[in-house]
Design an enzyme around this catalytic site. Sequence first.
Site, PDB file in Angstrom:
ATOM      1  N   GLU A  50       7.545   0.571  16.665  1.00  0.00           N
ATOM      2  CA  GLU A  50       8.731   1.087  15.993  1.00  0.00           C
ATOM      3  C   GLU A  50       8.628   2.598  15.998  1.00  0.00           C
ATOM      4  O   GLU A  50       7.590   3.159  16.342  1.00  0.00           O
ATOM      5  CB  GLU A  50       8.851   0.498  14.580  1.00  0.00           C
ATOM      6  CG  GLU A  50       9.059  -1.032  14.641  1.00  0.00           C
ATOM      7  CD  GLU A  50       9.506  -1.662  13.324  1.00  0.00           C
ATOM      8  OE1 GLU A  50      10.293  -1.033  12.590  1.00  0.00           O
ATOM      9  OE2 GLU A  50       9.083  -2.793  13.036  1.00  0.00           O
TER      10      GLU A  50
ATOM     11  N   ASN B 180       0.808  -1.228   0.000  1.00  0.00           N
ATOM     12  CA  ASN B 180       0.000   0.000   0.000  1.00  0.00           C
ATOM     13  C   ASN B 180       0.840   1.277   0.000  1.00  0.00           C
ATOM     14  O   ASN B 180       0.524   2.219  -0.721  1.00  0.00           O
ATOM     15  CB  ASN B 180      -1.016  -0.017   1.146  1.00  0.00           C
ATOM     16  CG  ASN B 180      -0.379  -0.136   2.496  1.00  0.00           C
ATOM     17  OD1 ASN B 180       0.672  -0.750   2.661  1.00  0.00           O
ATOM     18  ND2 ASN B 180      -0.988   0.458   3.471  1.00  0.00           N
TER      19      ASN B 180
ATOM     20  N   CYS C 145      -3.136   1.537   6.447  1.00  0.00           N
ATOM     21  CA  CYS C 145      -3.545   0.832   7.676  1.00  0.00           C
ATOM     22  C   CYS C 145      -4.209   1.781   8.665  1.00  0.00           C
ATOM     23  O   CYS C 145      -5.012   1.349   9.493  1.00  0.00           O
ATOM     24  CB  CYS C 145      -2.333   0.170   8.313  1.00  0.00           C
ATOM     25  SG  CYS C 145      -0.997   1.345   8.599  1.00  0.00           S
TER      26      CYS C 145
ATOM     27  N   GLU D  38       3.404  -4.900  12.405  1.00  0.00           N
ATOM     28  CA  GLU D  38       2.516  -3.760  12.171  1.00  0.00           C
ATOM     29  C   GLU D  38       1.407  -4.299  11.261  1.00  0.00           C
ATOM     30  O   GLU D  38       1.629  -4.539  10.081  1.00  0.00           O
ATOM     31  CB  GLU D  38       3.285  -2.605  11.537  1.00  0.00           C
ATOM     32  CG  GLU D  38       4.403  -2.145  12.458  1.00  0.00           C
ATOM     33  CD  GLU D  38       5.188  -0.935  11.964  1.00  0.00           C
ATOM     34  OE1 GLU D  38       5.259  -0.717  10.750  1.00  0.00           O
ATOM     35  OE2 GLU D  38       5.742  -0.213  12.820  1.00  0.00           O
TER      36      GLU D  38
HETATM   37  P1  NAD Z   1      -0.395  -9.379   3.303  1.00  0.00           P
HETATM   38  O1  NAD Z   1      -0.363  -9.820   4.728  1.00  0.00           O
HETATM   39  O2  NAD Z   1      -1.167 -10.156   2.330  1.00  0.00           O
HETATM   40  O3  NAD Z   1       1.098  -9.338   2.719  1.00  0.00           O
HETATM   41  C1  NAD Z   1       2.137  -8.617   3.338  1.00  0.00           C
HETATM   42  C2  NAD Z   1       3.465  -9.218   2.927  1.00  0.00           C
HETATM   43  O4  NAD Z   1       3.568 -10.525   3.474  1.00  0.00           O
HETATM   44  C3  NAD Z   1       3.643  -9.381   1.413  1.00  0.00           C
HETATM   45  O5  NAD Z   1       4.996  -9.125   1.092  1.00  0.00           O
HETATM   46  C4  NAD Z   1       3.305 -10.842   1.198  1.00  0.00           C
HETATM   47  O6  NAD Z   1       3.902 -11.413   0.058  1.00  0.00           O
HETATM   48  C5  NAD Z   1       3.878 -11.465   2.469  1.00  0.00           C
HETATM   49  N1  NAD Z   1       3.269 -12.755   2.837  1.00  0.00           N
HETATM   50  C6  NAD Z   1       2.020 -13.205   2.582  1.00  0.00           C
HETATM   51  N2  NAD Z   1       1.857 -14.440   3.087  1.00  0.00           N
HETATM   52  C7  NAD Z   1       3.022 -14.773   3.697  1.00  0.00           C
HETATM   53  C8  NAD Z   1       3.483 -15.931   4.386  1.00  0.00           C
HETATM   54  N3  NAD Z   1       2.708 -16.985   4.557  1.00  0.00           N
HETATM   55  N4  NAD Z   1       4.751 -15.932   4.880  1.00  0.00           N
HETATM   56  C9  NAD Z   1       5.553 -14.863   4.717  1.00  0.00           C
HETATM   57  N5  NAD Z   1       5.183 -13.740   4.044  1.00  0.00           N
HETATM   58  C10 NAD Z   1       3.933 -13.699   3.542  1.00  0.00           C
HETATM   59  O7  NAD Z   1      -0.834  -7.857   3.347  1.00  0.00           O
HETATM   60  P2  NAD Z   1      -1.119  -6.901   2.099  1.00  0.00           P
HETATM   61  O8  NAD Z   1      -2.404  -7.269   1.483  1.00  0.00           O
HETATM   62  O9  NAD Z   1       0.110  -6.839   1.249  1.00  0.00           O
HETATM   63  O10 NAD Z   1      -1.248  -5.476   2.834  1.00  0.00           O
HETATM   64  C11 NAD Z   1      -2.417  -4.977   3.381  1.00  0.00           C
HETATM   65  C12 NAD Z   1      -2.447  -5.217   4.881  1.00  0.00           C
HETATM   66  O11 NAD Z   1      -1.334  -4.607   5.506  1.00  0.00           O
HETATM   67  C13 NAD Z   1      -3.663  -4.585   5.536  1.00  0.00           C
HETATM   68  O12 NAD Z   1      -4.189  -5.489   6.480  1.00  0.00           O
HETATM   69  C14 NAD Z   1      -3.096  -3.368   6.243  1.00  0.00           C
HETATM   70  O13 NAD Z   1      -3.836  -2.903   7.331  1.00  0.00           O
HETATM   71  C15 NAD Z   1      -1.756  -3.866   6.646  1.00  0.00           C
HETATM   72  N6  NAD Z   1      -0.843  -2.739   6.914  1.00  0.00           N
HETATM   73  C16 NAD Z   1      -0.487  -2.450   8.200  1.00  0.00           C
HETATM   74  C17 NAD Z   1       0.336  -1.357   8.472  1.00  0.00           C
HETATM   75  C18 NAD Z   1       0.755  -0.982   9.877  1.00  0.00           C
HETATM   76  O14 NAD Z   1       1.684  -0.206  10.004  1.00  0.00           O
HETATM   77  N7  NAD Z   1       0.102  -1.482  10.904  1.00  0.00           N
HETATM   78  C19 NAD Z   1       0.774  -0.573   7.411  1.00  0.00           C
HETATM   79  C20 NAD Z   1       0.378  -0.889   6.117  1.00  0.00           C
HETATM   80  C21 NAD Z   1      -0.441  -1.979   5.872  1.00  0.00           C
END
Ligand code: NAD
Length: 491
Positions: free
Chosen positions: A472, A160, A293, A259
């Site tokens: 962080e 994102n 997020c 996060e």
């Molecule tokens: P996601 O969890 O699908 O993927 C995040 C990352 O994890 C990607 O690089 C993905 O390839 C990897 N991944 C997926 N499955 C995995 C596994 N089994 N093992 C290791 N790595 C794996 O999330 P997304 O759809 O890319 O992002 C959106 C989400 O991120 C939303 O829920 C959002 O709220 C959250 N987010 C949180 C913050 C925060 O600071 N709290 C910031 C931005 C986004």
Amino acid sequence: MTAETGRWIRNFVAGQFVEPDENRSFDKTDPATGRVFARVHEADRELVDRAVNAARRALHDGWATTPVRERAALLRRAADRIEERFEEFVAAEVADTGKPVTQARELDVARALTNFRTFADVVAAAGQESFLTDLANGRQALNYAVRKPLGVVAVVVPWNLPLLLLTWKVAPALACGNALVVKPSEETPATATLLAEVLAEAGLPAGVYNVVHGFGGDSAGEYVTSHPGIDGVTFTGSSATGSHVMKTVAPRVRPVSFELGGKNAAVVFDDVDLDEALTGLTRSVFTNTGQVCLCTERVYVQRSVFADIAEGLAERARRLRLGDPLDERTTTGPLISPAHRNKVLSYFDLAEQAGAKVLTGGGVPQLGPGLAGGSWIEPTLWTGLTNADRPVREEIFGPVAALIPFDTEAEAIALANDTEYGLAASVWTNDLRRGHRVAQSMNVGMAWVNTWFLRDLRSPFGGVGLSGIGREGGESSLHFYTEPTNVCVQL
Ligand code: NAD
């Protein structure tokens, strides 16, 4: 598409770009148009292994003990190099995400510079803990903690705010002397790869920053997080994936920083300056097409101003300009992918089934022919839902919010805290005492009063509940990316 017709996005291991393998690669499409514009080389287990080993070697070859002032200077040079190649980073981020070019300039790439510069300052100013201990025999002992790098750190990030979230972790991790294996999202591989060039230009030794591309399960994400050579995992992404990664890391008991997702509330009191609140709420619901997020998806409004806020917000939502991301007048881009749009649309259906009234949006917009293949969606607002309804309970991660009325302060606090998430909240009021009181009662990592997403990078960032583990930012980052050894000397 083949390597001949398109651009390759390559892995970066041990200071070198790796020759891509056509048989192990995937297409990168532009979310605004749906057109394929690059091919990404997916790292296999063996390549991930090489990346982890290269990182380990770089630590032993001296990176872990580089003087702090040299690491801080390197971070500043990295920021300068990003500044010199600013428009290249902007173009890469816009192509990968479809986000408006003005946002990529003002938020994403601008924050990457600030991340590097801030953590150069933070690490340079950091002290060490020490205690003089009085002993029963009249003597004293000196305790001091030496902070050492965590070691080889896996950095796994989402799509994102790709460069912003990546550098938020890479800058402090490098400042503390760690070596990194970075796994960007499969949706947004470009800027992490460009960063490899910039860090090398800034003088980072080979092997300290490695990039491996691919997906999550049974791909680069899992290979990195399950690798026995990893000393810690810093992860940003969804709560479900965070939970999965935690299980992966658990057998080896490695530290994690998570996060994760949010279902953030805004609480709007009737003493508020309506115009200011509407400007802030519009940002908090619709920035990055709701794919932050921290974005607000629940808006609780005191009953006497409910109609004004609902109408005002809907009116502003209708004024958002969806369109060509490179047009500087565009305010709102597409969602990241067709799959994500299907997910958001499924919540449109759920809201309808729950009896929601759609104030604005609720469907797929008709844009020009060039954009017909993109993952566009209308900014959408609902009334008529309650906290019991799934669209109000689950993270949607799109340009959507439910507006719900309340009568008393206590009721507003209870409604806002009625969630399994706990990332962020915002409180809108002209009563200063109430602002502090309500903000402090929010069960979240970050609460804003009369603003949203206003960050001082020295302050702690993170969430509670399903929104994450740990903090962080500033010294909190230094604590995660180091391990203290306490030395006790009897004097
Ligand atoms: P996601 O969890 O699908 O993927 C995040 C990352 O994890 C990607 O690089 C993905 O390839 C990897 N991944 C997926 N499955 C995995 C596994 N089994 N093992 C290791 N790595 C794996 O999330 P997304 O759809 O890319 O992002 C959106 C989400 O991120 C939303 O829920 C959002 O709220 C959250 N987010 C949180 C913050 C925060 O600071 N709290 C910031 C931005 C986004």
